[in-house]
Design a protein around this motif. Structure first.
Motif, PDB file in Angstrom:
ATOM      1  N   ALA A  83       0.827  -1.206   0.000  1.00 59.51           N
ATOM      2  CA  ALA A  83       0.000   0.000   0.000  1.00 59.51           C
ATOM      3  C   ALA A  83       0.861   1.255   0.000  1.00 59.51           C
ATOM      4  CB  ALA A  83      -0.933  -0.010   1.209  1.00 59.51           C
ATOM      5  N   VAL A  84       1.933   1.237   0.788  1.00 57.15           N
ATOM      6  CA  VAL A  84       2.838   2.390   0.814  1.00 57.15           C
ATOM      7  C   VAL A  84       3.473   2.597  -0.557  1.00 57.15           C
ATOM      8  CG1 VAL A  84       4.987   3.276   1.784  1.00 57.15           C
ATOM      9  CG2 VAL A  84       3.293   2.242   3.281  1.00 57.15           C
ATOM     10  N   ALA A  85       3.959   1.507  -1.171  1.00 59.08           N
ATOM     11  CA  ALA A  85       4.573   1.611  -2.497  1.00 59.08           C
ATOM     12  C   ALA A  85       3.567   2.105  -3.528  1.00 59.08           C
ATOM     13  CB  ALA A  85       5.152   0.259  -2.915  1.00 59.08           C
ATOM     14  N   GLN A  86       2.328   1.637  -3.422  1.00 56.53           N
ATOM     15  CA  GLN A  86       1.302   2.058  -4.377  1.00 56.53           C
ATOM     16  C   GLN A  86       1.019   3.555  -4.252  1.00 56.53           C
ATOM     17  OE1 GLN A  86      -2.632   0.722  -3.525  1.00 56.53           O
ATOM     18  NE2 GLN A  86      -3.324   0.879  -5.645  1.00 56.53           N
ATOM     19  N   GLN A  87       0.860   4.042  -3.025  1.00 60.52           N
ATOM     20  CA  GLN A  87       0.554   5.470  -2.846  1.00 60.52           C
ATOM     21  C   GLN A  87       1.705   6.347  -3.334  1.00 60.52           C
ATOM     22  OE1 GLN A  87      -2.591   5.433  -2.135  1.00 60.52           O
ATOM     23  NE2 GLN A  87      -2.233   3.270  -1.716  1.00 60.52           N
ATOM     24  N   VAL A  88       2.921   5.942  -3.040  1.00 64.09           N
ATOM     25  CA  VAL A  88       4.080   6.743  -3.453  1.00 64.09           C
ATOM     26  C   VAL A  88       4.207   6.760  -4.978  1.00 64.09           C
ATOM     27  CG1 VAL A  88       6.592   6.896  -3.365  1.00 64.09           C
ATOM     28  CG2 VAL A  88       5.301   6.396  -1.287  1.00 64.09           C
ATOM     29  N   VAL A  89       4.031   5.607  -5.614  1.00 63.25           N
ATOM     30  CA  VAL A  89       4.177   5.531  -7.066  1.00 63.25           C
ATOM     31  C   VAL A  89       3.079   6.319  -7.769  1.00 63.25           C
ATOM     32  CG1 VAL A  89       4.047   3.960  -9.035  1.00 63.25           C
ATOM     33  CG2 VAL A  89       5.465   3.388  -7.085  1.00 63.25           C
ATOM     34  N   VAL A  90       1.833   6.176  -7.319  1.00 66.12           N
ATOM     35  CA  VAL A  90       0.739   6.922  -7.949  1.00 66.12           C
ATOM     36  C   VAL A  90       0.915   8.425  -7.735  1.00 66.12           C
ATOM     37  CG1 VAL A  90      -1.754   7.310  -7.927  1.00 66.12           C
ATOM     38  CG2 VAL A  90      -0.866   4.993  -7.778  1.00 66.12           C
ATOM     39  N   GLY A  91       1.300   8.835  -6.532  1.00 66.72           N
ATOM     40  CA  GLY A  91       1.509  10.252  -6.275  1.00 66.72           C
ATOM     41  C   GLY A  91       2.650  10.833  -7.089  1.00 66.72           C
ATOM     42  N   LEU A  92       3.765  10.113  -7.152  1.00 69.42           N
ATOM     43  CA  LEU A  92       4.887  10.585  -7.960  1.00 69.42           C
ATOM     44  C   LEU A  92       4.522  10.628  -9.442  1.00 69.42           C
ATOM     45  CD1 LEU A  92       7.926   8.744  -6.310  1.00 69.42           C
ATOM     46  CD2 LEU A  92       7.239  11.121  -6.021  1.00 69.42           C
ATOM     47  N   SER A  93       3.713   9.694  -9.893  1.00 72.38           N
ATOM     48  CA  SER A  93       3.313   9.670 -11.299  1.00 72.38           C
ATOM     49  C   SER A  93       2.439  10.863 -11.649  1.00 72.38           C
ATOM     50  CB  SER A  93       2.585   8.368 -11.619  1.00 72.38           C
ATOM     51  OG  SER A  93       3.398   7.251 -11.372  1.00 72.38           O
ATOM     52  N   ILE A  94       1.537  11.246 -10.748  1.00 70.82           N
ATOM     53  CA  ILE A  94       0.701  12.423 -10.996  1.00 70.82           C
ATOM     54  C   ILE A  94       1.556  13.680 -11.095  1.00 70.82           C
ATOM     55  CG2 ILE A  94      -1.136  13.871 -10.048  1.00 70.82           C
ATOM     56  CD1 ILE A  94      -2.329  11.380  -8.790  1.00 70.82           C
ATOM     57  N   GLY A  95       2.472  13.851 -10.143  1.00 72.64           N
ATOM     58  CA  GLY A  95       3.348  15.017 -10.198  1.00 72.64           C
ATOM     59  C   GLY A  95       4.258  15.009 -11.401  1.00 72.64           C
ATOM     60  N   PHE A  96       4.746  13.814 -11.784  1.00 65.97           N
ATOM     61  CA  PHE A  96       5.625  13.713 -12.946  1.00 65.97           C
ATOM     62  C   PHE A  96       4.876  14.013 -14.239  1.00 65.97           C
ATOM     63  CE2 PHE A  96       7.657  11.063 -16.269  1.00 65.97           C
ATOM     64  CZ  PHE A  96       8.897  11.692 -16.293  1.00 65.97           C
ATOM     65  N   ALA A  97       3.609  13.587 -14.336  1.00 69.94           N
ATOM     66  CA  ALA A  97       2.819  13.868 -15.534  1.00 69.94           C
ATOM     67  C   ALA A  97       2.600  15.371 -15.710  1.00 69.94           C
ATOM     68  CB  ALA A  97       1.475  13.138 -15.455  1.00 69.94           C
ATOM     69  N   VAL A  98       2.339  16.074 -14.608  1.00 71.48           N
ATOM     70  CA  VAL A  98       2.189  17.524 -14.693  1.00 71.48           C
ATOM     71  C   VAL A  98       3.520  18.181 -15.023  1.00 71.48           C
ATOM     72  CG1 VAL A  98       1.455  19.589 -13.439  1.00 71.48           C
ATOM     73  CG2 VAL A  98       0.261  17.426 -13.082  1.00 71.48           C
ATOM     74  N   ARG A  99       4.607  17.629 -14.479  1.00 73.74           N
ATOM     75  CA  ARG A  99       5.929  18.193 -14.771  1.00 73.74           C
ATOM     76  C   ARG A  99       6.293  18.022 -16.240  1.00 73.74           C
ATOM     77  NH1 ARG A  99       9.090  20.961 -15.800  1.00 73.74           N
ATOM     78  NH2 ARG A  99      11.182  21.373 -15.018  1.00 73.74           N
ATOM     79  N   LEU A 100       5.784  16.974 -16.889  1.00 75.85           N
ATOM     80  CA  LEU A 100       6.052  16.771 -18.311  1.00 75.85           C
ATOM     81  C   LEU A 100       5.457  17.895 -19.162  1.00 75.85           C
ATOM     82  CD1 LEU A 100       5.608  12.930 -18.909  1.00 75.85           C
ATOM     83  CD2 LEU A 100       7.710  14.263 -19.022  1.00 75.85           C
ATOM     84  N   VAL A 101       4.344  18.472 -18.719  1.00 72.95           N
ATOM     85  CA  VAL A 101       3.759  19.592 -19.453  1.00 72.95           C
ATOM     86  C   VAL A 101       4.723  20.774 -19.468  1.00 72.95           C
ATOM     87  CG1 VAL A 101       1.805  21.174 -19.543  1.00 72.95           C
ATOM     88  CG2 VAL A 101       1.454  18.803 -18.845  1.00 72.95           C
ATOM     89  N   PHE A 102       5.317  21.065 -18.322  1.00 73.40           N
ATOM     90  CA  PHE A 102       6.293  22.148 -18.253  1.00 73.40           C
ATOM     91  C   PHE A 102       7.541  21.799 -19.068  1.00 73.40           C
ATOM     92  CE2 PHE A 102       3.555  22.925 -14.699  1.00 73.40           C
ATOM     93  CZ  PHE A 102       3.525  24.300 -14.558  1.00 73.40           C
ATOM     94  N   ALA A 103       7.914  20.526 -19.073  1.00 76.94           N
ATOM     95  CA  ALA A 103       9.076  20.110 -19.868  1.00 76.94           C
ATOM     96  C   ALA A 103       8.822  20.306 -21.355  1.00 76.94           C
ATOM     97  CB  ALA A 103       9.406  18.650 -19.572  1.00 76.94           C
ATOM     98  N   ALA A 104       7.583  20.071 -21.809  1.00 78.11           N
ATOM     99  CA  ALA A 104       7.257  20.287 -23.220  1.00 78.11           C
ATOM    100  C   ALA A 104       7.371  21.764 -23.587  1.00 78.11           C
ATOM    101  CB  ALA A 104       5.844  19.771 -23.509  1.00 78.11           C
ATOM    102  N   VAL A 105       6.875  22.641 -22.716  1.00 80.90           N
ATOM    103  CA  VAL A 105       6.963  24.079 -22.984  1.00 80.90           C
ATOM    104  C   VAL A 105       8.417  24.540 -22.965  1.00 80.90           C
ATOM    105  CG1 VAL A 105       6.236  26.359 -22.199  1.00 80.90           C
ATOM    106  CG2 VAL A 105       4.669  24.425 -22.026  1.00 80.90           C
ATOM    107  N   GLU A 106       9.203  24.035 -22.021  1.00 78.46           N
ATOM    108  CA  GLU A 106      10.616  24.406 -21.959  1.00 78.46           C
ATOM    109  C   GLU A 106      11.389  23.870 -23.163  1.00 78.46           C
ATOM    110  OE1 GLU A 106      11.786  22.868 -18.235  1.00 78.46           O
ATOM    111  OE2 GLU A 106      10.695  24.374 -17.051  1.00 78.46           O
TER     112      GLU A 106
END
Length: 256
Positions: free
Chosen positions: A74-97
């Motif tokens: 459960a801990v691994a699942q929450q960390v992976v899903v949370g990091l994935s959400i933040g990483f997906a949003v960060r990819l938007v900024f990476a595309a603009v940069e």
């Protein structure tokens, strides 16, 4: 004397503990929330506050004991899903940069680079400008609220069940990675076409008037036209960025 059993404590803490871990993982990666200017205690307190307020819409959550075998998954699942959400949003900024890097390369401004403390890398002036602009647009469209809503909605697509590998297999982050380069080129396409026309014009002038020092004239011309082109095409950047944000949010907020 009032006593509480371990099962009662887990029934009270489990609905808050696992959302708290997922939200805290998002805050460690997502833009704006992961800024170093925000103290770590403030991030932890805000994550706990969001997890507490989200109890009204999360519904019935499974109770997973911290002493059981399912707790690690459960801990691994929450960390992976949370990091994935933040990483997906960060990819938007990476595309603009990345679009800013391509435009800066065409303008000849890539030599003007700065150290970006958020990515610990050198970034050109145009890419830095586009990154700051996308951050302002992210705040204006309430992107931070969209991220929080995506975290809450992600419990419908990725419930707290401790199935770490199943949640990892359901993610489609490779779709965002494929859209990164295409979206960056799409954002930079008007400036690429404009600067290509300018370079072709300068090439024709250099053939017609060989006595002209095209190297002394070309850089000021491309720089001036590039700055005017950026000012003219900035309103066109809103729709592609909004589309990318929506794609990133839909990866986790969509019903499956």
């Amino acid at each position: 004397m009032v006593t509480f059993s371990e099962a009662q404590l887990m029934a009270w803490l489990s609905p808050i503990l696992w959302p708290f871990l997922r939200i805290l993982a998002v805050f460690s990666v997502a833009p704006l929330f992961s800024m170093r200017a925000i103290p770590m205690r403030a991030k932890i307190g805000l994550a706990f506050f969001v997890a507490l307020c989200a109890q009204a819409v999360l519904g019935e959550q499974p109770v997973i004991s911290v002493n059981g075998r399912e707790a690690l998954g459960a801990v691994a699942q929450q960390v992976v899903v949370g990091l994935s959400i933040g990483f997906a949003v960060r990819l938007v900024f990476a595309a603009v940069e990345l679009a800013g890097e391509v435009i800066g390369l065409q303008m000849g401004l890539n030599f003007a680079s700065f150290f970006d403390p958020t990515s610990n890398a050198q970034m050109s002036a145009v890419a830095r400008f586009f990154g700051n602009l996308s951050m302002l647009l992210f705040v204006v469209i309430n992107g931070h609220l969209m991220v929080l809503m995506a975290v809450v909605k992600s419990f419908d697509s990725f419930p707290v069940d401790g199935h770490f590998m199943q949640a990892l297999g359901q993610m489609r982050l490779h779709e965002m990675g494929a859209a990164l380069f295409s979206s960056a080129l799409w954002i930079a396409l008007p400036m690429i076409a404009l600067l290509l026309f300018v370079n072709l014009t300068l090439g024709i002038i250099s053939r017609v008037a060989p006595q002209m020092n095209i190297y002394a004239v070309g850089f000021p011309v491309t720089l001036t036209v590039g700055l005017l082109g950026i000012a003219a095409t900035l309103p066109m950047m809103e729709q592609p960025v909004l589309t990318l944000f929506q794609q990133a949010i839909d990866l986790f907020a969509a019903q499956r």
